[in-house]
Design an enzyme around this catalytic site. Structure first.
Site, PDB file in Angstrom:
ATOM      1  N   SER A 172       1.007  -1.354   0.462  1.00 58.74           N
ATOM      2  CA  SER A 172      -0.082   0.210  -0.062  1.00 58.74           C
ATOM      3  C   SER A 172       0.742   1.710  -0.114  1.00 58.74           C
ATOM      4  O   SER A 172       1.823   1.130   0.911  1.00 58.74           O
ATOM      5  CB  SER A 172      -0.865   0.021   1.123  1.00 58.74           C
ATOM      6  N   ASP A 219      -6.263  -6.835   4.176  1.00 62.37           N
ATOM      7  CA  ASP A 219      -5.285  -5.216   4.479  1.00 62.37           C
ATOM      8  C   ASP A 219      -5.908  -4.951   5.947  1.00 62.37           C
ATOM      9  O   ASP A 219      -6.673  -4.573   6.323  1.00 62.37           O
ATOM     10  CB  ASP A 219      -6.380  -4.370   3.602  1.00 62.37           C
ATOM     11  N   ASP A 227      -4.917   3.047  -1.545  1.00 61.47           N
ATOM     12  CA  ASP A 227      -6.014   4.389  -0.808  1.00 61.47           C
ATOM     13  C   ASP A 227      -6.710   5.475  -1.130  1.00 61.47           C
ATOM     14  O   ASP A 227      -5.841   6.450  -1.000  1.00 61.47           O
ATOM     15  CB  ASP A 227      -5.120   3.737   0.749  1.00 61.47           C
ATOM     16  N   MET A 241     -12.401   4.116  -0.231  1.00 57.46           N
ATOM     17  CA  MET A 241     -13.454   4.312   1.158  1.00 57.46           C
ATOM     18  C   MET A 241     -13.671   5.577   1.241  1.00 57.46           C
ATOM     19  O   MET A 241     -13.604   6.721   2.037  1.00 57.46           O
ATOM     20  CB  MET A 241     -11.576   3.975   2.023  1.00 57.46           C
ATOM     21  N   HIS A 277      -8.791   1.027  -3.302  1.00 59.13           N
ATOM     22  CA  HIS A 277      -9.562   0.459  -1.976  1.00 59.13           C
ATOM     23  C   HIS A 277      -9.957   2.031  -2.179  1.00 59.13           C
ATOM     24  O   HIS A 277      -9.219   3.466  -1.493  1.00 59.13           O
ATOM     25  CB  HIS A 277      -8.689   0.511  -1.142  1.00 59.13           C
ATOM     26  N   MET A 330      -9.466   8.040   0.138  1.00 59.75           N
ATOM     27  CA  MET A 330     -10.229   8.316   1.750  1.00 59.75           C
ATOM     28  C   MET A 330     -10.881   9.917   1.245  1.00 59.75           C
ATOM     29  O   MET A 330     -10.363  10.768   0.559  1.00 59.75           O
ATOM     30  CB  MET A 330      -9.019   8.007   2.692  1.00 59.75           C
ATOM     31  N   MET A 340     -11.721  -6.538   5.684  1.00 57.54           N
ATOM     32  CA  MET A 340     -10.302  -5.208   6.215  1.00 57.54           C
ATOM     33  C   MET A 340     -10.335  -5.935   7.893  1.00 57.54           C
ATOM     34  O   MET A 340     -10.809  -6.302   8.782  1.00 57.54           O
ATOM     35  CB  MET A 340     -11.042  -4.208   6.638  1.00 57.54           C
ATOM     36  N   HIS A 382      -1.281  -0.880  -3.984  1.00 53.19           N
ATOM     37  CA  HIS A 382      -2.348  -0.925  -3.466  1.00 53.19           C
ATOM     38  C   HIS A 382      -2.615   0.514  -2.671  1.00 53.19           C
ATOM     39  O   HIS A 382      -1.880   1.259  -2.386  1.00 53.19           O
ATOM     40  CB  HIS A 382      -2.286  -1.724  -2.120  1.00 53.19           C
TER      41      HIS A 382
END
Ligand code: DX5
Ligand code: ZN
Length: 219
Positions: free
Chosen positions: A11, A178, A38, A71, A69, A40, A140, A36
């Site tokens: 990540s 993760d 992320d 979120m 990913h 947010m 998660m 990966h």
């Protein structure tokens, strides 16, 4: 018998935010194929990270597989931008209030693979309706929002339950974990049925990243 060989996806949240392309190159240099990423929104999770422009810039310099990913409270509003920016797989959370099946269909129509994510407190039954439409399930192992948190042991039985549902229904999606993943927690996840491992802090802090990656490949 495991369904898929183990795969490590570092990540870049734990990478060098001043040189993200360098962090992605370090992943390739360690012999890995997935990164990966992320995303947010400051609402679904209490933090902010990257946007589509970051992905687009990284895509210009990399041929790695981008495991994105989301979120976000409203992922359905952003999937097109991330697909166009260069995502290969887009994962969305089951918890927020939006049309999950329709959003998964649209991700696939945009030419990306699909993933569904559940938080530590969300039961496996919540994703049962979409299990046969996804390429990946992400369980998660920390409450999302930050890197560097401790692994949640209490998620292991749910991982085994998702693996059992996968086998019972003859499905072949990847099963990803993760949060707090390292060479101590990964073997337990592997024993529970995991085949895809996100690691931020442990990868970027590893003294020998190639040896670290080889240890995951041997799980
Ligand atoms: C947390 C993110 C994770 C995080 C993992 O919300 O989804 O991908 O970056 O970082 P580590 O491996 O440091 O726990
Ligand atoms: Zn993540």
């Amino acid at each position: 018998m495991a369904l898929h060989p183990p795969l490590l996806a570092p990540s870049i949240l734990a990478g060098d935010h001043a040189h993200l392309a360098g962090s992605v190159a370090a992943i390739a240099a360690a012999g890995l194929e997935w990164v990966h990423i992320d995303i947010m929104d400051g609402h679904f999770v209490p933090n902010l990270s990257f946007g589509p422009a970051t992905i687009q810039a990284l895509r210009r310099n990399s041929r790695l597989f981008f495991d994105v990913h989301l979120m976000l409270d409203n992922p359905h509003r952003y999937i097109e931008a991330f697909a166009k920016a260069g995502a290969n797989l887009i994962s969305i959370h089951i918890e927020p209030d939006y049309d999950v099946p329709d959003t998964l269909r649209r991700i696939r129509d945009l030419g990306c693979q699909t993933g569904i994510v559940l938080n530590p407190g969300t039961p496996a039954s919540a994703i049962e309706p979409v299990l046969d439409t996804v390429d990946l399930v992400l369980a998660m192992t920390v409450q999302p929002g930050f890197g560097g948190q401790s692994f949640r042991e209490d998620v292991l039985p749910k991982i085994a339950e998702i693996d059992a549902r996968r086998r019972d229904r003859g499905l072949t999606f990847r099963l990803e974990v993760d949060g707090g993943i390292d060479l101590t927690t990964a073997p337990r996840c592997r024993a529970a049925g995991t085949d895809t491992f996100v690691a931020g802090t442990s990868f970027f802090k590893a003294g020998d990243r190639a040896a670290f990656s080889a240890a995951f490949a041997a799980l």
